[in-house]
Design a protein around this motif. Structure first.
Motif, PDB file in Angstrom:
ATOM      1  N   ASP A 124      -9.693  -6.989   3.851  1.00  0.00           N
ATOM      2  CA  ASP A 124      -9.437  -5.725   3.158  1.00  0.00           C
ATOM      3  C   ASP A 124      -8.817  -4.712   4.098  1.00  0.00           C
ATOM      4  O   ASP A 124      -7.878  -3.966   3.714  1.00  0.00           O
ATOM      5  CB  ASP A 124     -10.729  -5.157   2.573  1.00  0.00           C
ATOM      6  CG  ASP A 124     -11.268  -6.023   1.446  1.00  0.00           C
ATOM      7  OD1 ASP A 124     -10.494  -6.837   0.902  1.00  0.00           O
ATOM      8  OD2 ASP A 124     -12.482  -5.904   1.133  1.00  0.00           O
ATOM      9  N   ARG A 125      -9.336  -4.693   5.331  1.00  0.00           N
ATOM     10  CA  ARG A 125      -8.790  -3.738   6.297  1.00  0.00           C
ATOM     11  C   ARG A 125      -7.317  -4.052   6.574  1.00  0.00           C
ATOM     12  O   ARG A 125      -6.466  -3.170   6.617  1.00  0.00           O
ATOM     13  CB  ARG A 125      -9.613  -3.792   7.587  1.00  0.00           C
ATOM     14  CG  ARG A 125      -9.219  -2.685   8.578  1.00  0.00           C
ATOM     15  CD  ARG A 125     -10.022  -2.773   9.867  1.00  0.00           C
ATOM     16  NE  ARG A 125     -11.436  -2.619   9.611  1.00  0.00           N
ATOM     17  CZ  ARG A 125     -12.311  -3.596   9.737  1.00  0.00           C
ATOM     18  NH1 ARG A 125     -11.901  -4.798  10.115  1.00  0.00           N
ATOM     19  NH2 ARG A 125     -13.586  -3.382   9.488  1.00  0.00           N
TER      20      ARG A 125
ATOM     21  N   THR B 277      -0.971  -2.303   3.185  1.00  0.00           N
ATOM     22  CA  THR B 277      -0.585  -1.418   2.076  1.00  0.00           C
ATOM     23  C   THR B 277      -0.169  -0.052   2.602  1.00  0.00           C
ATOM     24  O   THR B 277       0.821   0.552   2.141  1.00  0.00           O
ATOM     25  CB  THR B 277      -1.759  -1.272   1.102  1.00  0.00           C
ATOM     26  OG1 THR B 277      -2.151  -2.573   0.637  1.00  0.00           O
ATOM     27  CG2 THR B 277      -1.371  -0.408  -0.081  1.00  0.00           C
ATOM     28  N   THR B 278      -0.989   0.400   3.584  1.00  0.00           N
ATOM     29  CA  THR B 278      -0.648   1.697   4.191  1.00  0.00           C
ATOM     30  C   THR B 278       0.727   1.646   4.834  1.00  0.00           C
ATOM     31  O   THR B 278       1.544   2.585   4.693  1.00  0.00           O
ATOM     32  CB  THR B 278      -1.695   2.099   5.218  1.00  0.00           C
ATOM     33  OG1 THR B 278      -2.986   2.118   4.590  1.00  0.00           O
ATOM     34  CG2 THR B 278      -1.402   3.440   5.826  1.00  0.00           C
TER      35      THR B 278
ATOM     36  N   GLU C 247      -5.397  -5.723   4.548  1.00  0.00           N
ATOM     37  CA  GLU C 247      -4.617  -5.447   3.341  1.00  0.00           C
ATOM     38  C   GLU C 247      -4.360  -3.951   3.190  1.00  0.00           C
ATOM     39  O   GLU C 247      -3.239  -3.526   2.846  1.00  0.00           O
ATOM     40  CB  GLU C 247      -5.375  -5.974   2.121  1.00  0.00           C
ATOM     41  CG  GLU C 247      -4.574  -5.859   0.833  1.00  0.00           C
ATOM     42  CD  GLU C 247      -5.316  -6.484  -0.323  1.00  0.00           C
ATOM     43  OE1 GLU C 247      -4.809  -6.441  -1.455  1.00  0.00           O
ATOM     44  OE2 GLU C 247      -6.433  -7.035  -0.078  1.00  0.00           O
ATOM     45  N   ARG C 248      -5.432  -3.146   3.484  1.00  0.00           N
ATOM     46  CA  ARG C 248      -5.234  -1.693   3.411  1.00  0.00           C
ATOM     47  C   ARG C 248      -4.217  -1.237   4.446  1.00  0.00           C
ATOM     48  O   ARG C 248      -3.364  -0.360   4.173  1.00  0.00           O
ATOM     49  CB  ARG C 248      -6.579  -0.974   3.628  1.00  0.00           C
ATOM     50  CG  ARG C 248      -7.517  -1.068   2.451  1.00  0.00           C
ATOM     51  CD  ARG C 248      -8.647  -0.056   2.583  1.00  0.00           C
ATOM     52  NE  ARG C 248      -9.438  -0.288   3.778  1.00  0.00           N
ATOM     53  CZ  ARG C 248     -10.499  -1.072   3.842  1.00  0.00           C
ATOM     54  NH1 ARG C 248     -10.875  -1.723   2.754  1.00  0.00           N
ATOM     55  NH2 ARG C 248     -11.157  -1.208   4.972  1.00  0.00           N
TER      56      ARG C 248
END
Length: 334
Positions: free
Chosen positions: A256-257, A263-264, A259-260
């Motif tokens: 998730d990190r 994404t960021t 992916e974030r």
């Protein structure tokens, strides 16, 4: 026995070394000794032969105890002749000079006398003693009584007889009495055997119970250990599941990190691209504002012409050229 051989006019007499021979001629003793051998005239010669070896007399007596119980005494008396001349003077040991055998039965006479004497001593011994005492004492008292009685008997001494040994083999009551006497002991032995059997069975039962208890204790211990094993395996599974869940959570959190972060980054890139595009658009709009409508139209036409390729016919309307000509006719501000 002596051996007698017949020759013409004479005979020959030969005795064994274990026999003492007394030779008589016309009633007078002319020779005596063991194993004599001589020639003799049958009409004037007499001979007596007394054995010198040990003689054995088996006996079997029946007597009663002081409590009127029948007893049987069995044994052997060993005796010998120590004074042959005295014995020959009391008992007829004359030898038949034809066959070499005794003319009478001297040994039977002596054995009968010995048997009667021994039986008398046995009866005297037993009549004053109860059955249990006799059986408890064994053969030794009876043997000693017979031996002492025979050794001290004057009649035997007068016959030149010496008692060598007295052996008593058995003293036994009647069969039914013996069985009755044996019964308490047999019952006691049987009772002891039964008690030993019961004790052995009790010990076996105790051992079986101890074995069963030990097996039960082992089963309980195994069950307890199995329970501990199941509990430990459950705890291990829970811990493994927790560890796997924690690992998955960490992995998912990392994913998730990432992916974030991605994404960021994408958002930042898009924002940056949008900002650049917006800036370009703003600059373009600013340029278009400064260029004016006619120039923009000309540029648009040029761009359109570049996009259209080969044009066979071109129609230009007055509406299109008039504004352009007007703008060209207007004077430019300096």
């Amino acid at each position: 026995m002596a051996e007698v051989r017949t020759y013409p006019f004479v005979r020959h007499f030969r005795a064994e070394p274990t026999a003492d021979v007394l030779r008589y001629r016309r009633g007078e003793l002319i020779a005596e000794g063991p194993g004599l051998a001589f020639f003799f005239a049958p009409r004037v010669t007499q001979a007596a032969e007394i054995p010198l070896d040990d003689q054995e007399l088996p006996f079997l007596f029946h007597a009663r105890s002081a409590d009127f119980q029948a007893l049987t005494v069995q044994g052997v008396i060993t005796y010998r002749f120590v004074e042959p001349r005295r014995t020959a003077g009391r008992i007829d040991f004359t030898v038949d000079l034809h066959s070499g055998r005794w003319t009478a039965a001297p040994l039977e006479q002596i054995t009968g006398q010995l048997t009667q004497l021994a039986q008398q001593f046995v009866i005297d011994e037993m009549v004053a003693t109860d059955l249990r005492a006799i059986l408890a004492g064994g053969v030794a008292p009876i043997r000693d009584s017979i031996a002492a009685g025979l050794a001290g008997d004057d009649a035997l001494a007068a016959l030149g007889i010496e008692i060598v040994a007295v052996r008593v083999a058995d003293v036994a009551p009647a069969a039914d009495v013996e069985k009755a006497l044996q019964q308490p002991t047999r019952e006691g032995i049987q009772q002891q055997a039964d008690e030993a059997t019961f004790t052995r069975r009790a010990q076996a039962v105790d051992k079986e119970r101890a074995i069963s208890e030990n097996e039960l204790a082992n089963s309980i211990e195994l069950a307890r250990r199995a329970e501990q094993l199941v509990t430990q395996e459950g705890a291990n599974e829970r811990r493994r599941a927790e560890e796997e869940a924690a690992a998955r959570a960490i992995t998912m959190e990392a994913a998730d990190r990432e992916e974030r972060l991605a994404t960021t980054r994408k958002v930042d890139a898009v924002d940056e691209m949008e900002a650049v595009r917006l800036r370009v658009e703003n600059e373009r709009a600013d340029i278009q504002t400064r260029l004016g409508t006619q120039l923009l139209t000309a540029l648009a036409l040029r761009e359109v012409a570049g996009q259209l390729g080969h044009i066979d016919h071109l129609t230009i309307t007055p509406e299109l050229i008039t504004p352009l000509l007007q703008q060209l006719a207007e004077p430019k501000e300096s």
